[in-house]
Design an enzyme around this catalytic site. Structure first.
Site, mmCIF file in Angstrom:
data_model
loop_
_atom_site.group_PDB
_atom_site.id
_atom_site.type_symbol
_atom_site.label_atom_id
_atom_site.label_comp_id
_atom_site.label_asym_id
_atom_site.label_seq_id
_atom_site.Cartn_x
_atom_site.Cartn_y
_atom_site.Cartn_z
ATOM 1 N N GLY A 16 7.443 2.169 -12.878
ATOM 2 C CA GLY A 16 6.813 3.196 -13.605
ATOM 3 C C GLY A 16 5.071 3.453 -12.944
ATOM 4 O O GLY A 16 4.936 4.610 -12.774
ATOM 5 N N LEU B 27 3.123 3.819 -0.899
ATOM 6 C CA LEU B 27 3.961 2.541 -1.548
ATOM 7 C C LEU B 27 3.718 2.031 -2.314
ATOM 8 O O LEU B 27 2.093 1.662 -3.245
ATOM 9 C CB LEU B 27 3.380 1.775 -0.085
ATOM 10 C CG LEU B 27 3.237 0.297 -0.261
ATOM 11 C CD1 LEU B 27 5.295 -0.153 0.093
ATOM 12 C CD2 LEU B 27 2.604 -0.738 0.816
ATOM 13 N N ILE B 28 4.145 1.585 -3.509
ATOM 14 C CA ILE B 28 4.407 0.459 -4.464
ATOM 15 C C ILE B 28 4.109 -0.906 -4.363
ATOM 16 O O ILE B 28 5.088 -0.923 -3.845
ATOM 17 C CB ILE B 28 4.789 0.575 -6.103
ATOM 18 C CG1 ILE B 28 4.103 1.915 -6.194
ATOM 19 C CG2 ILE B 28 3.892 -0.467 -6.952
ATOM 20 C CD1 ILE B 28 2.725 2.088 -6.307
ATOM 21 N N GLU C 8 7.439 13.720 4.122
ATOM 22 C CA GLU C 8 7.709 13.632 4.610
ATOM 23 C C GLU C 8 8.966 12.709 5.378
ATOM 24 O O GLU C 8 8.807 11.403 4.918
ATOM 25 C CB GLU C 8 6.504 12.667 6.126
ATOM 26 C CG GLU C 8 6.856 13.102 7.532
ATOM 27 C CD GLU C 8 5.433 12.774 8.458
ATOM 28 O OE1 GLU C 8 5.498 12.022 9.670
ATOM 29 O OE2 GLU C 8 4.588 12.723 7.552
#
Length: 570
Positions: free
Chosen positions: A322, A313-314, A347
């Site tokens: 990026g 997660l960002i 996953e």
């Protein structure tokens, strides 16, 4: 139209009413449709009697007014990252969640408030949480009808220390003397610069209490931003926790005060080691009747494993910059350097992450393919047998199978993922004019096949055959149920979809390389991944997704999906 319902009986009849139930943790709803605009009422104000499903209302309510007591949970929840300033907290960034259905139910609605704001504050460096709820008006209970208990609903999802008052939270953050010396838990594994800003990636074992505490505070992000994501259980035995590694991405910022931290969270990822059985074929198995020896204790990190990315997660303020590619590259580098890891897997990746992963792996493997001059052999048959109809795809004569296997194992990339990257690279080696995207004559190709005069046309024909072969092996159980003609049609459609997705990525890579050449910039292979290929919920690259999946649907499947699907998974 305002309707006053008082001890009203409705008979469940196709002519009079249609009743549909929807389930929600925050409360069920009954949707009524009887010739008037649809009304939405909580099931708690209705009781059902007898086989005729009569609904008995025990109170008087203006239905139109009642609808004003519900609000969208995604709009109501506001996530804020804060830092201490001179006299008060400074907002670093503020954003809304993408999903709230795990917490507030499939309808993502909250009943009982007007002007509701659920503010989740997190300290930017250590994610110290605080829950603050404000509203203009709250629904007064009527018998068993009451507003949603928001603190009770959120209690399983956020740490206990989040339920402090706002003044106490502000005081704790403003007077936190340890913030100045804060460092992310674990060890520093990667540093990089993006848009003239400095970032660091830290990695630590989940068995580390500091890593575990930071992850516990970030767990709610999984439910708010990862479709069907499940928070990790951090109270497992230590030997299980040792299999987990958590990667944190931080930005180095200028502290607003002398006592503030210079770190601000950007995102995180988790990986898990799955034990991998590797049979030693160099020794002949020998049966021994000796007592079982009590050997030295074995650490999970010493066992052969497959490394699996579980969560990635960002946060929204940093997406499309990026950071996802740098985080993935750092994880892949750690995987390659660890001799006990066999390969890197993911996953249940969504299509947005597939784009990021394809971009990163392509630029990692492309120099190796070029170095070994990997390409499709346009003449896999002898000259005298070219006119004969092939009975199977001559894979070993078309591509260097042994060399490709060695490359895959050395870079520890999953076999299916490696096949995607190889297909993309082999397609890029065929001139555009000889590909479908460049206007190739597909009718002539279907007639000529491997007997075409142009070697690049033969390469393109064999590329499609190799791709069909992989798709057939992967979806054999589905395809063997179809007639031969339908089977061929489905394979053709799927190959075209796969090729279309590859063309989108190849075009993006080519445009980026041209821009870099024009600017005279030379980047490492790992750094040439598109900045837009972040694993976020939105962005240009996600609007043109790679089409990989082979599906066979019938009318019943479509009807069932329309009735049950809450949202399209990405």
């Amino acid at each position: 139209m305002a309707l006053i319902l008082e001890r009203l009986y409705l008979l469940s009849s196709p002519r009079n009413a249609i009743i549909r139930n929807t389930r929600s943790e925050a409360g069920r709803e009954l949707i009524f449709s009887f010739g008037l605009p649809s009304l939405s009422l909580p099931s708690c104000i209705a009781s059902q009697y007898g086989k005729r499903r009569r609904l008995y209302f025990t109170t008087q309510l203006h239905v139109n007014s009642f609808l004003h007591w519900t609000c969208d949970a995604n709009d109501a929840v506001n996530i804020t990252l804060v830092q201490p300033d001179e006299q008060k907290l400074k907002t670093v960034s503020s954003f809304h969640p993408q999903f709230t259905y795990p917490i507030f139910g499939d309808d993502e609605r909250i009943f009982g408030y007007k002007g509701l704001i659920i503010r989740l504050r997190f300290a930017a460096h250590d994610l110290r949480p605080q829950l603050h709820i404000s509203y203009d008006e709250k629904f007064k209970p009527v018998e068993d009808i009451a507003a949603v208990d928001i603190p009770k609903t959120l209690k399983p999802w956020i740490p206990e220390d989040a339920f402090v008052t706002l003044p106490d939270y502000e005081k704790a953050v403003l007077e936190d003397k340890a913030a100045k010396d804060f460092k992310p838990p674990g060890k520093l594994v990667h540093c990089y610069v993006s848009r003239n800003r400095n970032f660091e990636i830290w990695a630590g074992s989940l068995a580390d209490p500091e890593v575990r505490r930071l992850l516990d505070r970030a767990q709610i992000f999984v439910s708010l931003f990862i479709e069907a994501g499940t928070p990790l259980a951090t109270d497992d035995p230590e030997w299980t926790l040792q299999r987990w590694t958590v990667y944190f991405v931080y930005e180095i910022v200028k502290p607003p005060t002398p006592t503030a931290s210079k770190y601000s969270i950007v995102g995180y990822a988790t990986t898990y080691r799955w034990w991998h059985y590797r049979r030693d074929r160099t020794q002949v198995p020998v049966v021994k009747n000796d007592p079982f020896p009590s050997g030295p204790e074995i650490h999970p990190s010493q066992l052969p494993s497959r490394l699996r990315i579980a969560q990635f997660l960002i946060l929204p303020p940093h997406q499309n910059s990026g950071h996802g590619r740098h985080l993935y590259t750092a994880i892949h580098s750690a995987c390659v350097q660890d001799p006990s890891v066999v390969e890197l897997t993911v996953e249940d990746p969504n299509e947005a992450f597939d784009v990021l992963r394809d971009s990163a792996d392509y630029h990692i493997l492309r120099p190796e393919f070029i170095k070994h001059e990997v390409n499709i052999n346009p003449d896999p048959y002898e000259a005298h047998s070219r006119n004969q109809r092939p009975r199977r795809v001559p894979t070993a004569a078309l591509i260097p199978v042994k060399l490709l296997h060695d490359i895959r194992t050395s870079y520890k990339i999953d076999s299916t993922q490696f096949a995607h990257i190889l297909e993309m690279f082999l397609l890029s080696q065929i001139p555009l004019k000889n590909r479908h995207a460049g206007g190739a004559n597909m009718s002539r190709l279907l007639i000529k096949k491997h007997r075409a005069e142009d070697p690049n046309e033969r390469r393109y024909y064999w590329w499609r055959m190799l791709t069909k072969q992989r798709l057939y092996k992967r979806s054999k159980d589905i395809l063997i149920q179809l007639d031969l003609d339908e089977r061929i049609q489905k394979l053709e459609e799927t190959v075209s979809n796969v090729e279309e997705g590859y063309e989108v990525l190849l075009k993006e890579f080519s445009e980026r390389e041209e821009k870099l050449k024009a600017r005279g910039v030379v980047e490492s292979p790992a750094a040439t991944v598109s900045d837009d290929a972040s694993a976020g919920p939105s962005g240009t690259s996600r609007d043109q997704r790679v089409k990989r999946k082979f599906t066979v649907e019938d009318d019943e499947d479509k009807v069932e999906e329309e009735d049950t699907a809450k949202r399209t998974k990405v």
